[in-house]
Design a protein around this motif. Structure first.
Motif, PDB file in Angstrom:
ATOM      1  N   GLU A  30       0.833  -1.202   0.000  1.00  0.00           N
ATOM      2  CA  GLU A  30       0.000   0.000   0.000  1.00  0.00           C
ATOM      3  C   GLU A  30       0.873   1.260   0.000  1.00  0.00           C
ATOM      4  N   GLU A  73      -4.184  -0.419   5.144  1.00  0.00           N
ATOM      5  CA  GLU A  73      -4.044   0.598   4.082  1.00  0.00           C
ATOM      6  C   GLU A  73      -2.975   1.607   4.521  1.00  0.00           C
ATOM      7  N   ASP A  88      -9.081   4.722   4.654  1.00  0.00           N
ATOM      8  CA  ASP A  88      -8.053   4.261   3.716  1.00  0.00           C
ATOM      9  C   ASP A  88      -6.863   5.208   3.819  1.00  0.00           C
TER      10      ASP A  88
HETATM   11 CA    CA Z   1      -5.711   2.856  -0.725  1.00  0.00          CA
END
Ligand code: CA
Ligand code: FEO
Ligand code: CA
Length: 715
Positions: A369, A483, A569
């Motif tokens: 990520e 994330e 996120d």
């Molecule tokens: Ca993302």
């Protein structure tokens, strides 16, 4: 991106078959703790059990206490209401402009976006790419070097994660003729991936910023850009391909999602869902050894899997490289190892436009990520955190061998080689009692060698290349899709979003992932026990995402209309030089979108242990920080329809904030009739913004936020 269209690789597919850790030894621990809580305090409800003496997970029970964080000033904006409007909604007194959107030309000589997909593939080497995601602003001094204090001129690095649908790039969407993609479409998609670097400057009379078209720094790095490999995997036989017979080069980077930065002034951009652009031919297993097949299985590329984008379908070179099959006599004759060349952290020096990017293999290979640094301290190692975004995957930490020397600022990728090519990779184990440990992933240690039953690790190249398998063996904790992360500059505590996990079952609950089905996600944080390089830590959950009515996931944090959210996120600790400690949280959600588009919130967090323990309605004891209030977590903006809000960076003076809108109109109904569910940014750009106003095709874009009165953003 989330959710993934059915035709694409499912980035949420579970590939982790290992039985570690909770199902075995930890189950007994959890059950006994649950029993103790039930008996001792009657925790039948999910109420937070705050207050002294109630199992606080703060410094008194083993960890070094962090210095108390000085309280930043309060928010300077009113909460923005949830909305499904097809526009960016910011607080009163704030204003936005569009910095750049998909297809905008970065140099002179290319025409502006025509809104019909007629731009040539070749021109996309000089146009802004698609799927704007992670980004970093670097101050640019007059002499062309990195100036961490400069706000009115800089280089903005933006990831272009993927091509959306792809409805914006081509005249009639993605097409095939006889099952094959036209080479021109594939080329355009290859150039639209990756990252962009553009020079930005403040406009006259304010803090709004614009792209400097034609700047010598403007640059695209994409899915065909040559790169070096640094660190333990450089020269590995498992990286040998027809393009790289010595295994020391890679070609292109793919699906770069989130990012990071180094104290010496380089950009770290991370390859996440690279399986979107790879296939593997049927029957390939018969030409592979058992270890190859084990690695393909754990990383999700079975034989006979079609390339979702069809990049391997046009005839002739260079398209066969998008299929990781053994077709020749030896690895140097084909692209059987191309799969191993993706999933890394890539370092780019934005200040040297001709510099070659480097894949920094010591930081591991997975659905990477991002890469988030702790603040660098002279004489101490560089520490970088990262997460593997897939269901039930892990959190990692890299600690450099070299100690930070501020004289390396502006050292480019040479400094990167010094700090990022030799070090120790760890994976996280979150214990149910609020402690945690970093498990070393080093060849020859803890059974990570050629006799390992999970994978025969021949060297450290194998360990970093297949670190998921090494982490399985060490007993890392399976998380709810890690994330973004960030390190609080005030106390160096680390935050990381766990976006959601529909596959979190009752049998697989643990204290750090305590809700069945976890529809709305949560944010875990931890404090290292001692220095940032420590191998033990204490953790709690900063926030649990939920609808305010708790209709999907239990509203454990007591979120209200002013701050409820789902699927965190993006996450970013503002690096402004004054008023630090402001945390930005962004959502990439598919669960609350009947009520609101995705959003960005501001938070003023406390510290690990400022709350206590509780038991979820699923019967899982966990640890949560102090409940937020409207004064500590507040919604700052809401994005346009069918988008994700991602990527955030703030100038050092705190007066200009950039964020990205990715895939507005993602669930577009009918491309053929131009029935898009969003027309943003065309729906919002003022008439004077001729590059964006009035256009119908939705486009990913970077947005600039300023205050009309010239003040600072957020606080
Ligand atoms: Ca993302
Ligand atoms: Fe590209 Fe995990 O988000
Ligand atoms: Ca996401």
């Amino acid at each position: 991106m989330n959710p993934t269209p059915a035709s694409e690789y499912d980035d949420n597919e579970i590939l982790n078959p290992s039985s570690n850790p909770h199902i075995d030894g930890i189950l007994a621990v959890r059950l006994s703790r649950r029993g103790a809580l039930r008996g001792g305090v009657g925790a039948a409800t999910a109420a937070l059990l705050g207050g002294a003496g109630l199992s606080a997970c703060g410094g008194s029970d083993g960890g070094d206490a962090s210095p108390p964080a000085p309280a930043p000033a309060g928010f300077n904006f009113a909460a923005v209401a949830k909305t499904n409007a097809d526009q960016v909604t910011v607080p009163e007194g704030y204003q936005i402009s569009i910095l750049h959107a998909l297809g905008d030309p970065m140099q002179f000589g290319d025409a502006s976006w025509r809104d019909d997909g007629s731009e040539t593939a070749e021109s996309y080497q000089r146009r802004i790419g698609d799927g704007h995601d992670g980004m970093v602003f670097f101050g640019l001094a007059d002499d062309g070097t990195f100036d961490a204090a400069r706000s009115n001129r800089g280089l903005l690095c933006v990831n272009h994660e993927y091509v959306v649908a792809p409805y914006g790039l081509h005249p009639a969407g993605s097409t095939r003729v006889g099952g094959k993609r036209p080479a021109g479409e594939v080329d355009k998609e290859i150039f639209a991936h990756g990252a962009s670097v553009v020079e930005v400057r403040r406009k006259a009379g304010g803090n709004d910023m614009e792209m400097v078209r034609g700047s010598r720094y403007n640059r695209r790095v994409h899915s065909a850009t040559p790169m070096d490999v640094g660190g333990p995997a450089a020269g590995s036989a498992r990286l040998v391909t027809r393009l790289s017979p010595d295994g020391r080069e890679a070609f292109g980077m793919n699906n770069n999602c989130a990012c990071g930065y180094t104290p010496w002034g380089t950009y770290l951009t991370c390859e996440e869902n690279y399986l979107n652009v790879l296939g593997r031919a049927a029957g390939d297993d018969a030409r592979r050894g058992a270890e190859d097949i084990a690695a393909f299985k754990r990383y999700g590329l079975p034989e006979g899997r079609a390339n979702p984008y069809g990049w391997d379908t046009p005839e002739g070179e260079p398209y066969p490289r998008w299929n990781s099959q053994a077709s020749g006599a030896a690895p140097a004759d084909d692209y059987r190892n191309i799969f191993n060349s993706f999933g890394w952290v890539v370092e780019i020096d934005p200040f040297r436009p001709d510099s070659k990017p480097v894949k920094r293999s010591a930081l591991g290979r997975f659905n990477h990520e991002g890469a988030w640094p702790a603040p660098a301290r002279a004489g101490e190692p560089i520490v970088i955190y990262s997460g593997d975004d897939a269901r039930n995957e892990y959190v990692y930490k890299f600690v450099s061998d070299a100690q930070w020397d501020p004289r390396d600022i502006n050292g480019g990728t040479a400094a990167g080689a010094k700090y990022l090519d030799q070090g120790t990779l760890y994976v996280a184990k979150f214990n149910d009692d609020g402690t945690g440990e970093w498990l070393e992933l080093a060849h020859g240690q803890h059974g990570l060698d050629a006799s390992n039953p999970v994978y025969p690790f021949a060297d450290q190249a194998d360990v970093v290349m297949f670190c998921r398998l090494a982490a399985d063996f060490r007993g890392a904790t399976k998380m709810d899709r890690p994330e973004w992360g960030g390190v609080n500059p005030l106390n160096h505590e680390v935050y990381m979003t766990m976006t959601n996990n529909s596959q979190r079952t009752a049998a697989s609950l643990d204290a750090a992932n305590p809700r069945v089905g976890n529809a709305n996600g949560h944010i875990v944080r931890w404090r290292e026990d001692g220095s940032q390089a420590a191998t033990k830590f204490h953790w709690d959950v900063f926030l649990f995402g939920a609808r305010e009515d708790g209709a999907q996931s239990e509203n454990l944090s007591g979120l209200t209309a002013a701050n409820d959210f789902s699927s965190p996120d993006g996450l970013y600790f503002d690096q402004r030089s004054a008023g630090g400690g402001l945390l930005w949280i962004q959502t990439d959600d598919g669960a609350y979108t009947d009520v609101t588009n995705c959003m960005m919130l501001a938070a003023l967090p406390g510290q690990v242990g400022d709350g206590g323990t509780l038991t979820t309605k699923d019967g899982q004891p966990t640890r949560m920080g102090a409940k937020p209030t409207d004064a500590t977590v507040r919604r700052f903006l809401v994005g346009p329809f069918d988008c994700e809000i991602t990527g955030v960076t703030v100038t050092p003076d705190g007066k200009t904030l950039f964020f990205n809108v990715q895939h507005p109109g993602e669930d577009t109904a009918d491309f053929a009739t131009s029935t898009f569910t969003s027309h943003w940014p065309g729906s919002q750009a003022p008439a004077g913004d001729t590059a964006h106003a009035g256009h119908k095709r939705p486009r990913s874009a970077t947005v600039v936020v300023t205050r009309a009165d010239g003040g600072t953003i957020g606080i």
